[in-house]
Design an enzyme around this catalytic site. Structure first.
Site, PDB file in Angstrom:
ATOM      1  N   ASN A 253      -1.811   1.622   5.604  1.00 48.43           N
ATOM      2  CA  ASN A 253      -0.870   0.629   5.088  1.00 48.43           C
ATOM      3  C   ASN A 253      -0.453  -0.225   6.279  1.00 48.43           C
ATOM      4  O   ASN A 253       0.015   0.306   7.268  1.00 48.43           O
ATOM      5  CB  ASN A 253       0.338   1.359   4.488  1.00 48.43           C
ATOM      6  N   GLY A 254      -0.646  -1.529   6.192  1.00 46.04           N
ATOM      7  CA  GLY A 254      -0.255  -2.403   7.299  1.00 46.04           C
ATOM      8  C   GLY A 254      -1.348  -3.403   7.605  1.00 46.04           C
ATOM      9  O   GLY A 254      -2.286  -3.569   6.830  1.00 46.04           O
TER      10      GLY A 254
ATOM     11  N   ARG B 271       5.371   0.318  -5.865  1.00 42.92           N
ATOM     12  CA  ARG B 271       5.294  -0.523  -4.664  1.00 42.92           C
ATOM     13  C   ARG B 271       4.408  -1.748  -4.888  1.00 42.92           C
ATOM     14  O   ARG B 271       4.470  -2.702  -4.121  1.00 42.92           O
ATOM     15  CB  ARG B 271       4.751   0.292  -3.490  1.00 42.92           C
TER      16      ARG B 271
ATOM     17  N   TRP C 250      -2.829  -2.769  -1.625  1.00 41.59           N
ATOM     18  CA  TRP C 250      -2.341  -4.105  -1.934  1.00 41.59           C
ATOM     19  C   TRP C 250      -3.071  -5.014  -0.965  1.00 41.59           C
ATOM     20  O   TRP C 250      -2.851  -4.953   0.243  1.00 41.59           O
ATOM     21  CB  TRP C 250      -0.833  -4.137  -1.699  1.00 41.59           C
TER      22      TRP C 250
ATOM     23  N   CYS D 165       0.835  -1.217   0.000  1.00 44.11           N
ATOM     24  CA  CYS D 165       0.000   0.000   0.000  1.00 44.11           C
ATOM     25  C   CYS D 165       0.861   1.256   0.000  1.00 44.11           C
ATOM     26  O   CYS D 165       1.944   1.275   0.583  1.00 44.11           O
ATOM     27  CB  CYS D 165      -0.867   0.044   1.233  1.00 44.11           C
TER      28      CYS D 165
ATOM     29  N   HIS E   3      19.658 -35.892  -8.497  1.00 46.18           N
ATOM     30  CA  HIS E   3      18.887 -36.280  -7.310  1.00 46.18           C
ATOM     31  C   HIS E   3      17.436 -35.822  -7.407  1.00 46.18           C
ATOM     32  O   HIS E   3      16.778 -35.648  -6.388  1.00 46.18           O
ATOM     33  CB  HIS E   3      19.551 -35.722  -6.050  1.00 46.18           C
TER      34      HIS E   3
ATOM     35  N   GLU F 191       9.202 -14.081 -11.575  1.00 42.77           N
ATOM     36  CA  GLU F 191       8.551 -12.836 -11.157  1.00 42.77           C
ATOM     37  C   GLU F 191       7.908 -12.100 -12.327  1.00 42.77           C
ATOM     38  O   GLU F 191       6.792 -11.609 -12.215  1.00 42.77           O
ATOM     39  CB  GLU F 191       9.586 -11.874 -10.535  1.00 42.77           C
TER      40      GLU F 191
ATOM     41  N   LYS G 287      14.025 -14.019 -11.130  1.00 40.14           N
ATOM     42  CA  LYS G 287      13.669 -12.956 -12.093  1.00 40.14           C
ATOM     43  C   LYS G 287      12.685 -13.490 -13.121  1.00 40.14           C
ATOM     44  O   LYS G 287      11.690 -12.841 -13.440  1.00 40.14           O
ATOM     45  CB  LYS G 287      14.900 -12.453 -12.861  1.00 40.14           C
TER      46      LYS G 287
ATOM     47  N   LYS H 157       6.861  -4.036  -4.398  1.00 39.46           N
ATOM     48  CA  LYS H 157       8.273  -3.650  -4.342  1.00 39.46           C
ATOM     49  C   LYS H 157       8.778  -3.660  -2.907  1.00 39.46           C
ATOM     50  O   LYS H 157       9.878  -4.103  -2.619  1.00 39.46           O
ATOM     51  CB  LYS H 157       8.409  -2.240  -4.925  1.00 39.46           C
TER      52      LYS H 157
ATOM     53  N   GLU I  42      18.886 -16.406  -8.373  1.00 39.81           N
ATOM     54  CA  GLU I  42      18.423 -15.056  -8.707  1.00 39.81           C
ATOM     55  C   GLU I  42      17.882 -15.027 -10.144  1.00 39.81           C
ATOM     56  O   GLU I  42      16.854 -14.392 -10.418  1.00 39.81           O
ATOM     57  CB  GLU I  42      19.577 -14.057  -8.501  1.00 39.81           C
TER      58      GLU I  42
HETATM   59  C1  G6P Z   1       9.983  -7.780  -2.426  1.00 39.46           C
HETATM   60  C2  G6P Z   1      10.508  -7.246  -3.748  1.00 39.46           C
HETATM   61  C3  G6P Z   1      11.851  -7.889  -4.055  1.00 39.46           C
HETATM   62  C4  G6P Z   1      12.828  -7.678  -2.913  1.00 39.46           C
HETATM   63  C5  G6P Z   1      12.237  -8.146  -1.579  1.00 39.46           C
HETATM   64  C6  G6P Z   1      13.092  -7.700  -0.405  1.00 39.46           C
HETATM   65  O1  G6P Z   1       9.672  -9.123  -2.549  1.00 39.46           O
HETATM   66  O2  G6P Z   1       9.588  -7.512  -4.779  1.00 39.46           O
HETATM   67  O3  G6P Z   1      12.391  -7.329  -5.234  1.00 39.46           O
HETATM   68  O4  G6P Z   1      14.007  -8.371  -3.171  1.00 39.46           O
HETATM   69  O5  G6P Z   1      10.940  -7.586  -1.390  1.00 39.46           O
HETATM   70  O6  G6P Z   1      13.069  -6.295  -0.344  1.00 39.46           O
HETATM   71  P1  G6P Z   1      14.180  -5.385   0.287  1.00 39.46           P
HETATM   72  O7  G6P Z   1      13.706  -3.972   0.051  1.00 39.46           O
HETATM   73  O8  G6P Z   1      14.219  -5.720   1.761  1.00 39.46           O
HETATM   74  O9  G6P Z   1      15.460  -5.692  -0.375  1.00 39.46           O
END
Ligand code: G6P
Length: 609
Positions: A98-99, A27, A74, A2, A504, A488, A485, A604, A481
């Site tokens: 937000n929360g 966000r 959100w 949010c 395995h 996501e 990506k 985000k 990673e």
């Molecule tokens: C969310 C974002 C990711 C990020 C993660 C941790 O899942 O979508 O891109 O890696 O949070 O966020 P931070 O701000 O703590 O690195």
């Protein structure tokens, strides 16, 4: 997650609120809304979907008003729909939040027992009703908010307005970010500085449990006990154009291409020809790091993957034991903390709820000290850490993290080198590693040149439903990673394995429909990786290998391709190999037509648990 914007001004605020919400889109959200006081009426619009859909409702029927609150939601409690979108109104009060309020169910039941009828499933509407009920007892808006937040359990950042007090907005925060933007004859609230940078660069960062009252002329901050407290005003270094997309099609693409600069900025004035410079971790940092006998790294998402790379580095070069754990696990278990262990929190935003809670929990567990590796100087994680090393990536807008990751690796490489030097790493080797690290921006620049080839490769992934990523040693976190990506932003199911684990389990999945992406640096494990790749080839799998220029490979596989990357040395190779994997996911997502910068269901900055 949010986003909140609020304003009290002499001009009409709805357009300012909408502009602020657009800055918070990164966000992640599923609906948007705003409420403005017009005379003693609350005018509210809400819409499921994007801010621009709510904006067209406003443009079809604009209204004046100098006091307002706005929100991108959100979903946590209740589906993403208009009824659950904020602001929520009860009686004379409108609120955005937000929360998550953990004790909202008994509070809601108590209100229902007294005859209150709720129009949404949210915990936020409960807060609105509670505040309105307090005003009924004769309290002003600020006192009513204070009384209610004292009863709440959980996390919140809120902005509240009341028909009875049309010239002020009350804000409050606990466990979720909120700051004040100080203007001339107008003041604002926002979830981050970016939301407000178009109207002011003067910011007041609120502390936990602060309650703030803003009017056109005044900003007053109070503690939970209702007493005034002093909070400093800072000049934000953000610039409005740092968040422009420019010539790029997506923020993610822009941010991938910003990596040489961002990594160079992160290394600047921190490493020189004689090694890592003193005092880069803040006051007392070098003395504290000299005492370290072990390291615990805590993070989430992409930041967690950066931590995994650092484990390989610190154990190899500094010979110190390292444990890496996702924050949501660490915070709820009794981890053993050996003497003189350093706690390292890695976070792009510095506001991730689990990382912040883990850091607070670490205080109880007897660490030598805490170090934050973070991209947002004013964030909660940075403010609460003993030592800090900022990644200087600049604002990252794309939800999928790219330049934040490589700058985290640069910062962690500095930490590795400092610890390694302290622990007696051979001077010649130390200086060679320092030199390698300084070449990282250049090597990333070269890796970016592979974009046209990778774009062509991406075509193969359009019809796929699954993909496997393989790496060995320090490249295993890079494979993790890469697979994160891809899932996501392209919504292709992807998994990463250490290549030696293939036999395995995952080998059972390999057939002609399964692309297998492998990272092949030139090193002692190359031959072992090549045999793993043979296993894939023998099952007809399509192999896509990113191989070091110096690595002897046996020509093109019968199905798939080998792309040559100049990794620039074993130490920095994980950061360099990350770049082609980012480009691959980006182009696959573009070809599949997904919302690259704001992938579905993701946020985000995850400021709830
Ligand atoms: C969310 C974002 C990711 C990020 C993660 C941790 O899942 O979508 O891109 O890696 O949070 O966020 P931070 O701000 O703590 O690195």
């Amino acid at each position: 997650m949010c986003g909140i914007v609020a304003a009290v001004a002499q001009r009409d605020v709805a357009p300012l609120l909408i502009a602020g919400l657009k800055e918070l889109e990164y966000r992640g959200y599923d609906s948007a809304g705003l409420a403005v006081l017009e005379g003693n009426q609350v005018r509210r619009i809400r819409a499921k979907g994007k801010v621009r859909e709510m904006e067209s409702l406003y443009q079809a029927d604009p209204f004046p008003g100098g006091t307002g609150i706005a929100h991108t939601r959100w979903a946590t409690h209740g589906m993403p729909n208009e009824a659950n979108a904020h602001p929520h109104v009860a009686g004379r009060v409108a609120i955005v939040h937000n929360g998550i309020i953990e004790n909202y169910a008994p509070l809601r039941e108590a209100l229902q027992a007294r005859g209150h009828v709720f129009t949404s499933e949210t915990d936020t509407e409960v807060m609105a009703a509670l505040i309105d009920a307090r005003i009924d007892t004769g309290l002003g808006l600020r006192e009513a908010v204070l009384a209610v937040v004292r009863e709440l359990e959980g996390a919140y950042a809120i902005a509240v307005i009341s028909r009875d007090e049309p010239d002020c907005v009350i804000g409050a925060r606990r466990g979720a970010p909120l700051l004040v933007g100080v203007g001339i004859g107008e003041n604002f609230l926002g979830s981050d500085a970016q939301a407000l940078i178009q109207v002011t660069n003067k910011m007041i960062y609120l502390d936990e449990d602060d309650v703030v009252e803003i009017t056109r002329e005044r900003v007053q901050v109070f503690g939970l006990d209702g007493r005034p407290v002093e909070r400093e005003t800072h000049e934000s270094e953000l610039s409005a154009d740092a968040v422009e997309r420019g010539e790029y099609r997506h923020y993610m693409q822009k941010e991938i291409f910003e990596q040489p600069r961002a990594v160079a900025d992160t290394l600047e004035s921190r490493i020189g020809p004689h090694g890592v410079l003193p005092n880069i971790f803040g006051v007392g940092g070098d003395e504290l790091l000299a005492k370290v006998r072990g390291v615990h790294i805590i993070a989430c998402g992409t930041s967690y993957h950066a931590g995994l790379v650092a484990k390989y580095w610190i154990e190899e070069y500094a010979r110190l034991p390292v444990a890496v754990e996702v924050a949501s696990e660490y915070r709820y278990r009794e981890a053993v903390v050996p003497a003189d262990t350093l706690f390292v929190a890695i976070s792009q935003s510095g506001e991730t709820a689990d990382t912040l809670a883990a850091m607070r929990e670490s205080r109880r567990r007897g660490y030598l000290g805490t170090l934050a590796i973070c991209n947002v100087p004013e964030s909660s994680v940075v403010r609460e850490a003993d030592l800090k090393l900022m990644t200087r990536a600049g604002p990252e807008i794309g939800v999928a993290s790219t330049k934040a990751f490589t700058t985290q690796l640069a910062a962690l490489a500095l930490l590795t080198l400092r610890l390694a030097h302290e622990r007696g790493l051979d001077e010649t080797r130390y200086l060679a590693l320092c030199e390698q690290l300084q070449s990282l921006p250049r090597m990333i620049e070269q890796a970016l040149q592979l974009e046209p080839e990778i774009q062509a490769l991406a075509e193969h992934f359009i019809p796929r439903h699954h993909a496997l990523f393989l790496g060995r040693g320090v490249q295993f976190p890079v494979a993790l990673e890469g697979s994160l990506k891809l899932k996501e932003i392209s919504y292709i199911h992807a998994e990463a394995y250490p290549a030696g684990e293939l036999k395995h389990g995952p080998l059972a999945l390999v057939d002609e429909d399964m692309p297998v992406v492998a990272v092949a640096p030139n090193g002692p494990l190359l031959d072992k990786l090549k045999s793993n790749l043979q296993e894939v080839r023998a099952r007809g799998g399509e192999l896509i290998v990113f191989a070091d220029k110096a690595a002897p490979m046996d020509g093109n596989p019968s199905r798939g391709s080998v792309l040559r990357v100049d990794a620039g040395g074993e130490f920095i190779a994980p950061a360099v190999f990350t770049v082609p994997l980012q480009l691959l996911s980006y182009h696959v997502a573009v070809l599949r037509g997904t919302d690259v910068d704001q992938p579905r269901n993701l946020a985000k900055s995850v400021t709830v648990e």
